[in-house]
Design an enzyme around this catalytic site. Structure first.
Site, short mmCIF file in Angstrom:
data_model
loop_
_atom_site.label_atom_id
_atom_site.label_comp_id
_atom_site.label_asym_id
_atom_site.label_seq_id
_atom_site.Cartn_x
_atom_site.Cartn_y
_atom_site.Cartn_z
N ALA A 1 -9.74 5.29 4.20
CA ALA A 1 -9.74 6.43 5.13
C ALA A 1 -11.07 7.17 5.16
CB ALA A 1 -8.63 7.43 4.80
N LYS B 1 0.85 -1.19 0.00
CA LYS B 1 0.00 0.00 0.00
C LYS B 1 0.88 1.24 0.00
CE LYS B 1 -2.82 2.91 2.93
NZ LYS B 1 -3.69 3.08 4.09
N ASN C 1 -9.16 1.68 9.69
CA ASN C 1 -8.40 1.37 10.91
C ASN C 1 -9.08 1.98 12.14
OD1 ASN C 1 -4.89 1.04 11.60
ND2 ASN C 1 -6.47 1.34 13.10
N THR C 2 -9.09 3.33 12.16
CA THR C 2 -9.54 4.04 13.37
C THR C 2 -11.01 3.75 13.70
OG1 THR C 2 -8.00 5.76 12.72
CG2 THR C 2 -9.49 6.28 14.53
N GLY D 1 -8.33 9.01 9.76
CA GLY D 1 -8.61 9.09 11.20
C GLY D 1 -9.70 10.08 11.58
#
Lengths: 261, 70
Positions: free
Chosen positions: A191, A104, A213-214, A165
């Site tokens: 994202a 990535k 992720n977050t 995030g």
């Protein structure tokens, strides 16, 4: 459901994946919780970062003891890189550490927004592809740059839904749709997803997958949110394939008008 | 002789190879050496060459591995 899903694989660089949800391995309370969340998400691919071996703190946990490269496909990233040269250097080291070509790429522009630096991203992508890498690329939601990255040979285009995030969701669905319609390689929203409906929206727009992720790691109950995201991605994909009803401005009764008493 | 390892100065015996350095550090830290990649003066040293590569005075060595990330 499992039969339906297996007949609808996500193909990246010639390899088929059942899950359309890719998860990160950052910001968790522990790697053990991280592994549990990744399993609950049904993820097959996890992103990982490359950093100096910690030689002073010997008690520090090691990612690969919990989220193992035999259970998950490691997708090394270039988080923290601000130039094409740094990114290429990092991914060459990642290939040496793990032996994988699938990576990535993300080349950031500034710390406040972590917005991708697109000229540097394109330069890095070209160098990596020339060097034999399969490049999944984090990019802006600019359809022109998405096309240029695909023409350069990237194996997946990964536009941001919103800032890394931020949890703000899909801020520009029109552009994501334009990128999806033009692309011949998988488009994965990378994202910005904050909650399950954001992931479903990305999939309903026709994206081939979602990377987050977050949204999972920062949830009060990360494992439960991982499970929610798994269902949201499946639901969004199924809704996209089913084809939604047309929107109308006025009501249309669901019960027959004939035979009213 | 002096080298720089992950940004910190380190004194090592002359004749130390990359393989010896990695083995020593993985023994000290309990880290599995298999997932570690080595860069010497900005050039990757492939695993197959660790035992053949002797370190020299002033070498800048980076040892990296995978950690959690998004």
């Amino acid at each position: 459901m499992s039969e339906k899903q297996s007949s609808d694989p996500l193909i990246i660089a010639g390899k088929a994946y059942t899950s359309r949800l890719i998860v990160g391995t950052g910001k968790y309370a522990s790697y053990a919780q991280n592994a549990e969340a990744a399993r609950a998400a049904g993820a097959e691919i996890v992103t990982v970062a490359l950093r100096r071996v910690n030689l002073s703190d010997k008690s520090q946990e090691v990612l690969s003891d919990f989220v193992t490269p035999t259970e998950f496909t490691y997708l090394p990233n270039t988080a923290g890189c601000y130039t094409a040269d740094e990114s290429v250097r990092t991914l060459r080291l990642a290939r040496e550490a793990g032996g994988w070509n699938l990576v990535k790429l993300e080349v950031l522009a500034d710390q406040k927004t972590l917005y991708p630096n697109m000229p540097e991203t394109l330069k890095a992508a070209q160098a990596l592809i020339k060097d034999g890498f399969e490049v999944m690329v984090y990019c802006s939601d600019d359809p022109v740059y998405a096309r240029l990255l695909e023409e350069a040979g990237c194996c997946a285009i990964m536009p941001l839904g919103s800032l890394i995030g931020s949890g703000l969701g899909i801020m520009n669905p029109v552009n994501i749709r334009l990128i999806v319609e033009a692309a011949r390689v998988p488009v994965i929203v990378d994202a910005g997803v904050g909650t399950a409906s954001d992931a479903a929206i990305a999939m309903e727009l026709g994206c081939d997958g979602v990377l987050m992720n977050t949204a999972i790691a920062a949830a009060k109950d990360p494992v439960r949110m991982a499970r929610a995201m798994k269902h949201a991605v499946i639901a969004g994909r199924e809704a996209y394939l089913a084809g939604r009803m047309p929107k109308k401005r006025y009501a249309d009764p669901s019960s027959p008008l004939a035979g009213l008493i | 002789m002096k080298i720089t390892l992950n940004g910190e100065p380190l004194e090592i015996a002359a004749g130390t190879t990359v393989a010896m350095l990695v083995e020593r550090l993985s023994a000290e830290t309990g880290r599995d050496p298999r997932g570690i990649a080595v860069e010497r003066n900005r050039e990757i040293v492939p695993k197959s060459e660790h035992a053949l590569t002797a370190l020299a005075e002033g070498d800048q060595i980076e040892l990296v591995q995978f950690v959690g990330g998004g």
